[in-house]
Design a protein around this motif. Structure first.
Motif, PDB file in Angstrom:
ATOM      1  N   ASP A   1      -6.459  -5.969  -0.922  1.00 48.75           N
ATOM      2  CA  ASP A   1      -6.163  -6.068   0.512  1.00 48.75           C
ATOM      3  C   ASP A   1      -5.703  -7.482   0.873  1.00 48.75           C
ATOM      4  O   ASP A   1      -4.766  -7.670   1.662  1.00 48.75           O
ATOM      5  CB  ASP A   1      -7.398  -5.692   1.327  1.00 48.75           C
ATOM      6  CG  ASP A   1      -7.713  -4.209   1.258  1.00 48.75           C
ATOM      7  OD1 ASP A   1      -6.802  -3.419   0.937  1.00 48.75           O
ATOM      8  OD2 ASP A   1      -8.883  -3.847   1.514  1.00 48.75           O
ATOM      9  N   TRP A   2      -6.366  -8.470   0.302  1.00 46.81           N
ATOM     10  CA  TRP A   2      -5.998  -9.863   0.548  1.00 46.81           C
ATOM     11  C   TRP A   2      -4.583 -10.132   0.034  1.00 46.81           C
ATOM     12  O   TRP A   2      -3.769 -10.794   0.700  1.00 46.81           O
ATOM     13  CB  TRP A   2      -7.014 -10.779  -0.118  1.00 46.81           C
ATOM     14  CG  TRP A   2      -6.830 -12.247   0.157  1.00 46.81           C
ATOM     15  CD1 TRP A   2      -6.043 -12.831   1.110  1.00 46.81           C
ATOM     16  CD2 TRP A   2      -7.450 -13.321  -0.554  1.00 46.81           C
ATOM     17  NE1 TRP A   2      -6.139 -14.195   1.048  1.00 46.81           N
ATOM     18  CE2 TRP A   2      -6.995 -14.526   0.045  1.00 46.81           C
ATOM     19  CE3 TRP A   2      -8.365 -13.372  -1.620  1.00 46.81           C
ATOM     20  CZ2 TRP A   2      -7.412 -15.773  -0.416  1.00 46.81           C
ATOM     21  CZ3 TRP A   2      -8.788 -14.621  -2.065  1.00 46.81           C
ATOM     22  CH2 TRP A   2      -8.313 -15.801  -1.463  1.00 46.81           C
TER      23      TRP A   2
ATOM     24  N   VAL B   1      -2.588   0.804  -4.293  1.00 49.30           N
ATOM     25  CA  VAL B   1      -1.899  -0.460  -4.036  1.00 49.30           C
ATOM     26  C   VAL B   1      -1.020  -0.737  -5.252  1.00 49.30           C
ATOM     27  O   VAL B   1      -1.505  -0.744  -6.394  1.00 49.30           O
ATOM     28  CB  VAL B   1      -2.888  -1.618  -3.802  1.00 49.30           C
ATOM     29  CG1 VAL B   1      -2.140  -2.949  -3.718  1.00 49.30           C
ATOM     30  CG2 VAL B   1      -3.682  -1.385  -2.519  1.00 49.30           C
TER      31      VAL B   1
ATOM     32  N   ARG C   1      -6.761   4.199  -5.468  1.00 47.22           N
ATOM     33  CA  ARG C   1      -7.937   4.441  -4.636  1.00 47.22           C
ATOM     34  C   ARG C   1      -8.235   5.926  -4.526  1.00 47.22           C
ATOM     35  O   ARG C   1      -9.391   6.326  -4.475  1.00 47.22           O
ATOM     36  CB  ARG C   1      -7.726   3.818  -3.255  1.00 47.22           C
ATOM     37  CG  ARG C   1      -7.676   2.292  -3.328  1.00 47.22           C
ATOM     38  CD  ARG C   1      -7.486   1.622  -1.996  1.00 47.22           C
ATOM     39  NE  ARG C   1      -7.640   0.180  -2.131  1.00 47.22           N
ATOM     40  CZ  ARG C   1      -7.447  -0.684  -1.148  1.00 47.22           C
ATOM     41  NH1 ARG C   1      -7.072  -0.265   0.056  1.00 47.22           N
ATOM     42  NH2 ARG C   1      -7.630  -1.982  -1.353  1.00 47.22           N
TER      43      ARG C   1
ATOM     44  N   VAL D   1      -2.024  -7.988  -0.426  1.00 44.62           N
ATOM     45  CA  VAL D   1      -1.010  -7.346   0.413  1.00 44.62           C
ATOM     46  C   VAL D   1      -0.745  -8.183   1.657  1.00 44.62           C
ATOM     47  O   VAL D   1       0.413  -8.411   2.053  1.00 44.62           O
ATOM     48  CB  VAL D   1      -1.440  -5.914   0.788  1.00 44.62           C
ATOM     49  CG1 VAL D   1      -0.501  -5.322   1.842  1.00 44.62           C
ATOM     50  CG2 VAL D   1      -1.477  -5.016  -0.448  1.00 44.62           C
ATOM     51  N   GLU D   2      -1.821  -8.672   2.271  1.00 44.25           N
ATOM     52  CA  GLU D   2      -1.675  -9.473   3.483  1.00 44.25           C
ATOM     53  C   GLU D   2      -1.018 -10.819   3.183  1.00 44.25           C
ATOM     54  O   GLU D   2      -0.097 -11.261   3.893  1.00 44.25           O
ATOM     55  CB  GLU D   2      -3.058  -9.678   4.117  1.00 44.25           C
ATOM     56  CG  GLU D   2      -3.036 -10.343   5.494  1.00 44.25           C
ATOM     57  CD  GLU D   2      -3.102 -11.860   5.392  1.00 44.25           C
ATOM     58  OE1 GLU D   2      -2.598 -12.526   6.303  1.00 44.25           O
ATOM     59  OE2 GLU D   2      -3.655 -12.357   4.391  1.00 44.25           O
TER      60      GLU D   2
ATOM     61  N   GLU E   1      -3.685   7.594  -2.533  1.00 48.09           N
ATOM     62  CA  GLU E   1      -3.576   6.223  -2.029  1.00 48.09           C
ATOM     63  C   GLU E   1      -3.672   5.256  -3.206  1.00 48.09           C
ATOM     64  O   GLU E   1      -4.491   5.447  -4.098  1.00 48.09           O
ATOM     65  CB  GLU E   1      -4.704   5.910  -1.037  1.00 48.09           C
ATOM     66  CG  GLU E   1      -4.754   6.787   0.195  1.00 48.09           C
ATOM     67  CD  GLU E   1      -5.976   6.466   1.053  1.00 48.09           C
ATOM     68  OE1 GLU E   1      -6.485   5.327   0.960  1.00 48.09           O
ATOM     69  OE2 GLU E   1      -6.427   7.358   1.786  1.00 48.09           O
TER      70      GLU E   1
ATOM     71  N   ARG F   1       0.848  -1.186   0.000  1.00 50.69           N
ATOM     72  CA  ARG F   1       0.000   0.000   0.000  1.00 50.69           C
ATOM     73  C   ARG F   1       0.886   1.239   0.000  1.00 50.69           C
ATOM     74  O   ARG F   1       1.905   1.293   0.695  1.00 50.69           O
ATOM     75  CB  ARG F   1      -0.900   0.019   1.227  1.00 50.69           C
ATOM     76  CG  ARG F   1      -1.903  -1.126   1.288  1.00 50.69           C
ATOM     77  CD  ARG F   1      -2.812  -0.982   2.503  1.00 50.69           C
ATOM     78  NE  ARG F   1      -3.740  -2.110   2.612  1.00 50.69           N
ATOM     79  CZ  ARG F   1      -3.470  -3.224   3.275  1.00 50.69           C
ATOM     80  NH1 ARG F   1      -2.297  -3.365   3.889  1.00 50.69           N
ATOM     81  NH2 ARG F   1      -4.359  -4.200   3.325  1.00 50.69           N
TER      82      ARG F   1
ATOM     83  N   ASP G   1     -10.769  -4.074  -4.730  1.00 44.49           N
ATOM     84  CA  ASP G   1     -10.261  -3.581  -3.447  1.00 44.49           C
ATOM     85  C   ASP G   1     -10.095  -4.725  -2.448  1.00 44.49           C
ATOM     86  O   ASP G   1      -9.103  -4.794  -1.711  1.00 44.49           O
ATOM     87  CB  ASP G   1     -11.199  -2.523  -2.881  1.00 44.49           C
ATOM     88  CG  ASP G   1     -11.096  -1.193  -3.621  1.00 44.49           C
ATOM     89  OD1 ASP G   1     -10.089  -1.000  -4.337  1.00 44.49           O
ATOM     90  OD2 ASP G   1     -12.012  -0.362  -3.484  1.00 44.49           O
ATOM     91  N   ALA G   2     -11.080  -5.628  -2.411  1.00 46.12           N
ATOM     92  CA  ALA G   2     -10.996  -6.760  -1.497  1.00 46.12           C
ATOM     93  C   ALA G   2      -9.824  -7.675  -1.862  1.00 46.12           C
ATOM     94  O   ALA G   2      -9.073  -8.130  -0.989  1.00 46.12           O
ATOM     95  CB  ALA G   2     -12.311  -7.539  -1.503  1.00 46.12           C
TER      96      ALA G   2
END
Length: 259
Positions: A124-125, A82, A41, A127-128, A80, A15, A120-121
């Protein structure tokens, strides 16, 4: 711009946040040996690639293949996104599917609200997951879904880059030639002639735009290509050395160790 992927991994995902009071990010030209997916974003500005200017705003998705020169001209304010940097061989596998053929060129797409929520979901997944296990199976699968969402979304309008502003445009003939024929020898005079420029002006412009002399750029490009082939293929080191334009395996090894 060399990017070091984690050992055994094919993806970097992170991010990026720019504070509202940060210095203005002006227009800048860059390239790298990885492919790049940018999931914006919050942003305002333009994306420039292949002689086309694409307006970008919240929700835009940018894709750039490996070693393709591109630029961003971003307006001041909070931003912002990713950033996903991808091994080009991973992208190449996905691009073999007819539905993913758009991955052969830079583009800017605009997912609708439903697709954007999924992106977006997934981002986020990713990156984690990449922070836990960058070489994990889940990472490659999430990347495939993100690339599919990017190519399925419609492209936005773009306009031709004015010749007087396009810094890379005059150099594209030799840059494209280098990508297509990395093993072929080329002199500074030949490169300048390919771009219809005098050697003196070509040298000055090349260094101004790309940040290094022509011969240095050519060496770095060949070493990056060789590194990818060493990792991704079973080819003999001598074949790789000759295949990217080095006169001998020993010359290649000395250059590679010194890079």
């Amino acid at each position: 711009d060399p990017v070091d992927l984690p050992l055994g991994a094919s993806v970097i995902a992170e991010r990026v946040t720019v504070a509202a009071n940060s210095p203005t990010i002006g227009r800048f030209v860059h390239f790298h040996d990885v492919a790049e997916l940018v999931l914006f974003r919050r942003v305002r500005g333009e994306f420039i690639a292949d002689g086309r200017r694409h307006p970008i705003a919240d929700g835009a998705v940018i894709f750039v293949p490996t070693m393709r020169h591109h630029e961003f001209a971003l307006e001041p304010g909070r931003m912002e996104w990713v950033l996903v940097q991808l091994d080009p061989y991973l992208v190449g596998e996905f691009a073999l599917h007819p539905a993913m053929s758009r991955l052969a060129r830079p583009f800017c797409s605009w997912p609708d609200a439903t697709a954007r929520a999924r992106i977006d979901a997934l981002a986020d997944w990713l990156v984690e997951a990449a922070s836990r296990d960058p070489a994990g199976l889940a990472v490659a699968r999430i990347v495939e879904l993100l690339l599919l969402a990017a190519v399925e979304a419609p492209e936005g309008e773009a306009r031709d880059e004015p010749r007087g502003i396009d810094q890379v445009g005059r150099l594209l003939p030799v840059l494209e030639w280098m990508r297509g024929a990395p093993a072929e020898p080329i002199s500074l005079y030949q490169a300048a002639s390919m771009c219809s420029l005098s050697p003196t002006y070509f040298s000055r412009r090349f260094r101004q735009v790309l940040g290094m002399p022509f011969n240095e750029y050519l060496r770095v490009h060949r070493l990056h290509l060789a590194a990818r082939r060493i990792v991704a293929t079973d080819a003999a080191l001598s074949d790789i050395a000759y295949g990217v334009g080095f006169s001998s395996p020993s010359h290649f090894t000395a250059r590679f160790r010194g890079s």
